[in-house]
Write a protein that holds these residues in place. Structure first.
Motif: not given
Ligand SMILES: CCCCCCCCCCCCCCCC(=O)SCCNC(=O)CCNC(=O)[C@H](O)C(C)(C)COP(=O)(O)OP(=O)(O)OC[C@H]1O[C@@H](n2cnc3c(N)ncnc32)[C@H](O)[C@@H]1OP(=O)(O)O
Length: 147
Positions: A118, A115-116
């Motif tokens: 990471k 997510e993003d």
């Protein structure tokens, strides 16, 4: 909680001259791209998240896939870590007229849920049914050593 069977994906690509190497068969890099894409879809089913490829191991090119044949690309997730998903990918050349197949290529791959950009935790992967258990156990027994 996702199960091994939920992660099973099959896709077919007709091998065209634009996919070919100099030997009238599918270029290995193109086959790997198809494997990466289908493997990622299995991983995403297991992770319930977007996934990126972290590793592709033991890619075995056993037989060529001739132009005109169909490449049948099949994958399933067989194990998860905290944020990673391990996937088995197998490819067969399929005669489009008869459906006859011959195994050509296979690999083990690790994808990471992100997510993003990471890593994020993935749910536990469950296994139901004898066939899935057998596929999972074989992949675990035969996967390459992990560092
Ligand atoms: C609109 C909606 C559309 C939906 C549409 C669906 C379409 C569906 C089709 C998409 C089809 C795309 C298919 C192509 C997919 C790409 O092409 S992705 C592009 C190529 N890959 C990349 O660019 C990834 C680049 N690498 C990275 O960003 C980072 O290294 C990673 C992978 C996120 C890991 O980050 P990190 O900070 O090193 O993570 P770290 O905390 O150290 O480790 C996290 C986990 O990763 C594992 N790991 C890290 N490195 C490795 C490694 N080299 N080998 C094995 N495991 C590793 C660790 O063991 C650990 O596992 P767990 O113990 O947590 O289970």
């Amino acid at each position: 909680m996702p199960a091994v069977a939920d992660t099973h994906i099959v896709n077919r690509e007709r091998v065209q001259p634009t996919h070919a190497n100099n030997y009238e068969s599918a270029h290995g890099g193109i086959v790997m791209k198809w494997m990466d894409e289908i493997g990622a879809m299995s991983a995403m089913r297991a992770a319930e998240e977007s996934c990126v490829t972290a590793q592709m191991s033991r890619v075995d090119f056993e037989r060529p896939i001739p132009i005109g044949d169909t490449a049948r690309v099949e994958s399933f997730a067989y194990a998860t870590g905290r944020t990673s998903v391990r996937v088995r990918i197998e490819v067969a050349a399929e005669n489009p007229r008869t459906g006859e197949t011959e195994e050509t290529t296979s690999a083990y791959a690790t994808f990471v849920a992100v997510e993003d950009g990471k890593p994020v935790p993935v749910p536990e992967l469950t296994v139901r049914g004898e066939k899935c258990e057998e596929l999972r156990d074989r992949a675990l027994a035969e996967e390459p050593d992990r560092e």
